[in-house]
Design a protein around this motif. Sequence first.
Motif, PDB file in Angstrom:
ATOM      1  N   ARG A  20       0.839  -1.179   0.000  1.00 17.33           N
ATOM      2  CA  ARG A  20       0.000   0.000   0.000  1.00 17.33           C
ATOM      3  C   ARG A  20       0.880   1.236   0.000  1.00 17.33           C
ATOM      4  O   ARG A  20       1.841   1.330   0.732  1.00 17.33           O
ATOM      5  N   GLY A  23      -0.479   5.127   3.637  1.00 19.40           N
ATOM      6  CA  GLY A  23      -0.780   4.701   4.988  1.00 19.40           C
ATOM      7  C   GLY A  23      -0.229   3.325   5.299  1.00 19.40           C
ATOM      8  O   GLY A  23      -0.183   2.445   4.453  1.00 19.40           O
ATOM      9  N   LYS A  25      -0.892   0.106   7.058  1.00 21.75           N
ATOM     10  CA  LYS A  25      -2.026  -0.640   7.595  1.00 21.75           C
ATOM     11  C   LYS A  25      -1.609  -1.851   8.416  1.00 21.75           C
ATOM     12  O   LYS A  25      -2.350  -2.300   9.284  1.00 21.75           O
ATOM     13  N   SER A  26      -0.433  -2.408   8.138  1.00 20.29           N
ATOM     14  CA  SER A  26       0.003  -3.609   8.839  1.00 20.29           C
ATOM     15  C   SER A  26       1.523  -3.658   8.877  1.00 20.29           C
ATOM     16  O   SER A  26       2.187  -3.188   7.948  1.00 20.29           O
ATOM     17  N   ARG A  55      -2.506   3.086  16.912  1.00 15.48           N
ATOM     18  CA  ARG A  55      -2.445   3.666  15.572  1.00 15.48           C
ATOM     19  C   ARG A  55      -3.318   2.922  14.562  1.00 15.48           C
ATOM     20  O   ARG A  55      -3.361   3.288  13.391  1.00 15.48           O
ATOM     21  N   GLY A  56      -3.990   1.866  15.009  1.00 16.15           N
ATOM     22  CA  GLY A  56      -4.828   1.103  14.102  1.00 16.15           C
ATOM     23  C   GLY A  56      -4.059   0.274  13.093  1.00 16.15           C
ATOM     24  O   GLY A  56      -4.557  -0.021  12.011  1.00 16.15           O
ATOM     25  N   ILE A  57      -2.838  -0.137  13.469  1.00 15.81           N
ATOM     26  CA  ILE A  57      -1.985  -0.937  12.587  1.00 15.81           C
ATOM     27  C   ILE A  57      -2.093  -2.404  12.986  1.00 15.81           C
ATOM     28  O   ILE A  57      -1.891  -2.757  14.150  1.00 15.81           O
ATOM     29  N   THR A  58      -2.410  -3.253  12.044  1.00 15.29           N
ATOM     30  CA  THR A  58      -2.513  -4.688  12.293  1.00 15.29           C
ATOM     31  C   THR A  58      -1.129  -5.301  12.491  1.00 15.29           C
ATOM     32  O   THR A  58      -0.207  -5.023  11.717  1.00 15.29           O
ATOM     33  N   ASP A 122       2.907  -4.180   5.388  1.00 19.87           N
ATOM     34  CA  ASP A 122       3.357  -2.955   4.722  1.00 19.87           C
ATOM     35  C   ASP A 122       4.725  -2.510   5.208  1.00 19.87           C
ATOM     36  O   ASP A 122       5.269  -1.525   4.725  1.00 19.87           O
TER      37      ASP A 122
END
Length: 216
Positions: A20, A23, A25-26, A55-58, A122
């Motif tokens: 990605r 942003g 994401k993971s 931070r909403g990161i998987t 990511d």
Amino acid sequence: MNAPLGHFGTACSFHPWKGRMFGMKSIAVFCGSSEGASPVYRETAAQLGRELARRGITLVYGGARVGVMGAVADAVLEEGGKVIGVLPYFLQRREVAHRALTELILVDSMHERKAKMVDLADGFLALPGGPGTMDEFFEVFTWGQLGLHRKPCGILNAGGYFDPLLAQFDVMAREGFLRPAHRAMLITGETPEGILDQFATYKAPDVITYLNEERT
């Protein structure tokens, strides 16, 4: 409440340049299945897990419930974050699998485990661990060096654990075995907040071709 164990799939093939662009994401975290000699290793892993969730990161990791691996996964889950574990079948049979993950993916081999984690993440981050951690991190760093992906690779240097390794990177660069642009690819930090901020602004270097027409 976390979902029960997810699907039990097989690793998909690695796609160069996949990732990605907008942003983070993971993030895949490579670390030890042992706790290590110092409590700072587990403490730093837990701090990282909480920061990823904030931070909403998987979190993508090796799927075990023990050691530094278990500490980072537990911390993400306790804060309501998402955790994807990737575990070979033979390790599941040894009863090391974490049973409360958002998703657990079972694969046939250690090679498939690494390929699946690369596909899912990511970025890549190493915490203290042994030869397996080094193997996983160096492979993805080398793939980035070769231009097979453009994702950040970093080392969270908890308690100075990686000081000798970072010194060796400088030796590689000084002795002509690592280009300056590739040495600069290695992101390092002592706090989860600091290193994740660096991940968010990472820009991959231009790809350097090692083979010319005379050498192909």
